[in-house]
Write an enzyme that holds these catalytic residues in place. Structure first.
Site, mmCIF file in Angstrom:
data_model
loop_
_atom_site.group_PDB
_atom_site.id
_atom_site.type_symbol
_atom_site.label_atom_id
_atom_site.label_comp_id
_atom_site.label_asym_id
_atom_site.label_seq_id
_atom_site.Cartn_x
_atom_site.Cartn_y
_atom_site.Cartn_z
ATOM 1 N N HIS A 161 -22.125 10.671 24.052
ATOM 2 C CA HIS A 161 -21.289 10.313 25.195
ATOM 3 C C HIS A 161 -22.104 10.449 26.463
ATOM 4 C CE1 HIS A 161 -17.845 9.976 22.586
ATOM 5 N NE2 HIS A 161 -18.271 11.084 21.992
ATOM 6 N N GLY A 162 -21.865 9.572 27.403
ATOM 7 C CA GLY A 162 -22.658 9.544 28.629
ATOM 8 C C GLY A 162 -23.571 8.329 28.667
ATOM 9 N N CYS A 163 -23.547 7.549 27.591
ATOM 10 C CA CYS A 163 -24.322 6.319 27.526
ATOM 11 C C CYS A 163 -23.392 5.136 27.767
ATOM 12 C CB CYS A 163 -24.976 6.152 26.152
ATOM 13 S SG CYS A 163 -26.187 7.409 25.772
ATOM 14 N N GLU A 164 -23.888 4.162 28.507
ATOM 15 C CA GLU A 164 -23.118 2.945 28.757
ATOM 16 C C GLU A 164 -22.948 2.149 27.458
ATOM 17 O OE1 GLU A 164 -24.410 -0.585 31.436
ATOM 18 O OE2 GLU A 164 -23.752 1.058 32.739
ATOM 19 N N SER A 165 -23.996 2.097 26.651
ATOM 20 C CA SER A 165 -23.906 1.427 25.353
ATOM 21 C C SER A 165 -23.549 2.466 24.297
ATOM 22 C CB SER A 165 -25.226 0.761 24.972
ATOM 23 O OG SER A 165 -26.261 1.065 25.824
#
Length: 143
Positions: A56-60
């Site tokens: 979590h914390g990734c755009e993808s």
């Protein structure tokens, strides 16, 4: 669980990446190198693409799996974005097959700056990159 095999950290090492990036002619060439490295990353099967291993914390979407083999940590990861797959490959060069102490000692920011990549990543891409790194550091320290 047997992790999917990949060359990063074993066959493709930090000196290989240093040489590749040093020979690049500008940002576009580096970007192409990152994309090409990502193509060497095996696609994780659906059995590994689960919510409990998602970063979590990734755009993808990014999935990170791991296991420990004696003192060394083994990681495999995948993403639904081409450039992120390449960034994952670079991260795996830095962290795969390393001990907890070696993992904690890596300065990923310095490495990505040396490769001429950090200043060209969008803020959201940088946040995703560091979310993956943080997950690896946490896994190695807390497992």
């Amino acid at each position: 669980m047997d992790l999917p095999q990949h060359p990063f950290g074993a066959e493709i090492t930090l000196p290989d990446i240093d040489t590749l990036m040093a020979s690049a002619q500008g940002w576009e060439d580096r970007y192409r190198n990152v994309i090409q490295l990502g193509k060497k990353l095996p696609i994780l099967s659906n059995e590994y693409q689960q919510e409990n291993v998602k970063i979590h914390g990734c755009e993808s979407q990014v999935w990170l799996i791991h296991q420990q083999d004696n003192e060394r940590w083994l990681f495999a990861a995948d993403s639904d974005a081409r450039i992120v797959r390449g960034l994952i490959a670079l991260i795996l060069v830095l962290y795969n097959e390393k001990t907890t102490e070696q993992i904690q000692a890596v300065n990923v920011k310095a490495e990505f700056e040396k490769w001429g990549l950090l200043s060209h990543l969008s803020p959201s891409r940088s946040n995703g990159l560091f979310a993956i790194v943080e997950a690896i550091k946490n896994i190695s320290q807390n497992s």
